[in-house]
Motif scaffolding. Structure first.
Motif, short mmCIF file in Angstrom:
data_model
loop_
_atom_site.label_atom_id
_atom_site.label_comp_id
_atom_site.label_asym_id
_atom_site.label_seq_id
_atom_site.Cartn_x
_atom_site.Cartn_y
_atom_site.Cartn_z
N LEU A 21 37.58 45.71 33.44
CA LEU A 21 38.39 44.98 34.42
C LEU A 21 38.06 43.49 34.33
O LEU A 21 37.67 42.85 35.31
N ASP A 22 38.25 42.95 33.12
CA ASP A 22 37.97 41.55 32.84
C ASP A 22 39.16 40.96 32.10
O ASP A 22 39.57 41.49 31.05
N VAL A 23 39.73 39.89 32.61
CA VAL A 23 40.96 39.32 32.05
C VAL A 23 40.74 38.86 30.62
O VAL A 23 41.53 39.18 29.72
N VAL A 24 39.68 38.09 30.38
CA VAL A 24 39.45 37.55 29.04
C VAL A 24 39.17 38.66 28.03
O VAL A 24 39.69 38.65 26.92
N ARG B 276 43.13 41.00 36.79
CA ARG B 276 43.31 39.85 37.69
C ARG B 276 43.23 40.29 39.14
O ARG B 276 42.56 39.67 39.97
N ARG B 277 43.91 41.39 39.45
CA ARG B 277 43.90 41.89 40.83
C ARG B 277 42.50 42.33 41.25
O ARG B 277 42.07 42.09 42.38
N PHE B 278 41.78 42.96 40.33
CA PHE B 278 40.41 43.39 40.65
C PHE B 278 39.54 42.19 40.95
O PHE B 278 38.75 42.19 41.91
N ALA C 103 36.45 40.56 48.81
CA ALA C 103 35.44 41.43 49.42
C ALA C 103 34.11 40.69 49.59
O ALA C 103 33.44 40.83 50.62
N HIS C 104 33.74 39.91 48.58
CA HIS C 104 32.50 39.13 48.69
C HIS C 104 32.59 38.12 49.83
O HIS C 104 31.62 37.92 50.57
N ALA C 105 33.75 37.47 49.95
CA ALA C 105 33.92 36.51 51.04
C ALA C 105 33.80 37.20 52.40
O ALA C 105 33.20 36.66 53.34
N LEU D 22 28.83 46.49 39.99
CA LEU D 22 30.25 46.17 40.10
C LEU D 22 30.77 46.49 41.49
O LEU D 22 31.66 45.82 42.00
N ALA D 23 30.22 47.52 42.12
CA ALA D 23 30.68 47.88 43.45
C ALA D 23 30.26 46.86 44.50
O ALA D 23 30.86 46.76 45.57
#
Length: 344
Positions: free
Chosen positions: A115-118, A283-285, A292-294, A322-323
């Motif tokens: 789940l990484d864009v790059v 991107r959505r993840f 979630a972190h915020a 990751l969770a």
């Protein structure tokens, strides 16, 4: 003994150069010609017909072809084999259709493993080179790499950020834009058209759009290394997911002798749509994880309540998983009798 006009056209020589000569004298020594001669001998010696598929270049056609070849014995009145006849059917369209289908099947498991864009863009490039292209790149709109909502696509030039590219040329990928840098594609450039029109755009050497794109590419070539020869075909395909345009993938052919055609455009659009869904998922993840972190940080106490029992210092270290689950909550609770509860 005999050869038809079509065979002479494929081999690029007149019938007079073939008839009456031993087969090995009429072709260059290669794995294909040695295999062909071996099959002829097998049919002559066993008297059994043979069918096989061969992939080789046709000198007069200046491209690689797949051939379905049939050989069978010719017999005299007594039934003894006296010669070998053969026919070859150009099965290139079927061959490349199978190759494109195999690539699409491979894309199902090769693209979107993280789940990484790059990394997703890199996986798409790794799938395309060298099987489908000699050079491939993925450029994304800047908002895809951040948390902003997608902007409207302008009618003029479009600015894209390079996130991945790859080449068959070791040490010289032929990239005029470095990974991480941005470039503004002019409105007539195939990448800008593909993004604006929402479809694959194919261009070949000699066409005005191709010539202009190549000239612009050479102007910004690093270290003064322009494409001087060999680049003969390119295709730009938009990356779209859930009705949203994310960027463009570009494929270029140099060593591949065949130009990109309509079937390649259909394949590129299908592959682009699959890769775009993986990019959009990543991107959505990233966006949801940031949210979630915020939220986690907002739930932490801004300051601890005053009390006289102990001196307290605190520090928040989120989990590295990751969770993001870990020691996400703490508190200091004053109790009666000069007592205090410390909670994590």
């Amino acid at each position: 003994l005999r050869v038809n006009d079509a065979a002479c056209q494929v081999m690029g020589v007149p019938a007079e150069a073939l008839v009456g000569r031993f087969y090995p004298e009429t072709v260059a020594d290669s794995e294909h010609s040695r295999g062909f001669l071996g099959h002829l001998r097998e049919v002559a010696e066993t008297g059994r017909p043979l069918r096989y598929e061969s992939f080789t270049s046709a000198p007069a056609l200046n491209r690689e072809h797949a051939w379905s070849i049939e050989m069978w014995p010719l017999r005299d009145h007594s039934g003894e084999p006296t010669a070998v006849a053969l026919s070859a059917f150009d099965s290139s369209d079927q061959y490349w259709a199978r190759r494109r289908l195999a690539l699409l099947n491979e894309a199902t498991t090769a693209i979107g493993t993280t789940l990484d864009v790059v990394r997703t863009a890199e996986e798409m490039v790794e799938l395309l080179v060298p099987q489908y292209a000699d050079f491939a790149s993925v450029d994304l709109l800047d908002w895809v790499l951040g948390a902003d909502e997608p902007p409207t696509i302008p009618d003029g030039g479009v600015e894209l950020r390079r996130v991945a590219h790859g080449s068959t040329r070791e040490g010289s990928p032929g990239a005029a834009v470095k990974v991480g840098d941005t470039h503004v594609y002019q409105p007539s450039a195939p990448p800008a058209r593909a993004l604006r029109e929402g479809r694959a755009v194919v261009a070949h050497a000699g066409e005005p759009d191709f010539v202009q794109w190549l000239a612009e590419r050479n102007e910004r070539s690093p270290d003064g290394r322009p494409y001087r020869q060999g680049v003969h075909s390119m295709i730009a395909v938009p990356l779209r997911a859930r009705g949203t345009r994310l960027g463009v993938a570009v494929c270029i052919r140099m060593a591949h002798p065949d130009d990109y055609g309509p079937d390649d455009a259909v394949f590129a659009e299908e592959l682009g749509s699959r890769a775009a869904v993986c990019v959009d998922n990543a991107r959505r993840f990233a966006r949801e994880r940031s949210t979630a972190h915020a939220l986690q940080h907002s739930l932490l106490p801004r300051r601890l309540p005053g009390q006289a029992a102990v001196d307290v210092a605190h520090r928040y270290l989120p989990s590295g998983s990751l969770a993001g689950i870990g020691g996400d909550w703490f508190d200091v609770i004053p109790l009666s009798g000069s007592r205090v509860a410390l909670v994590v």
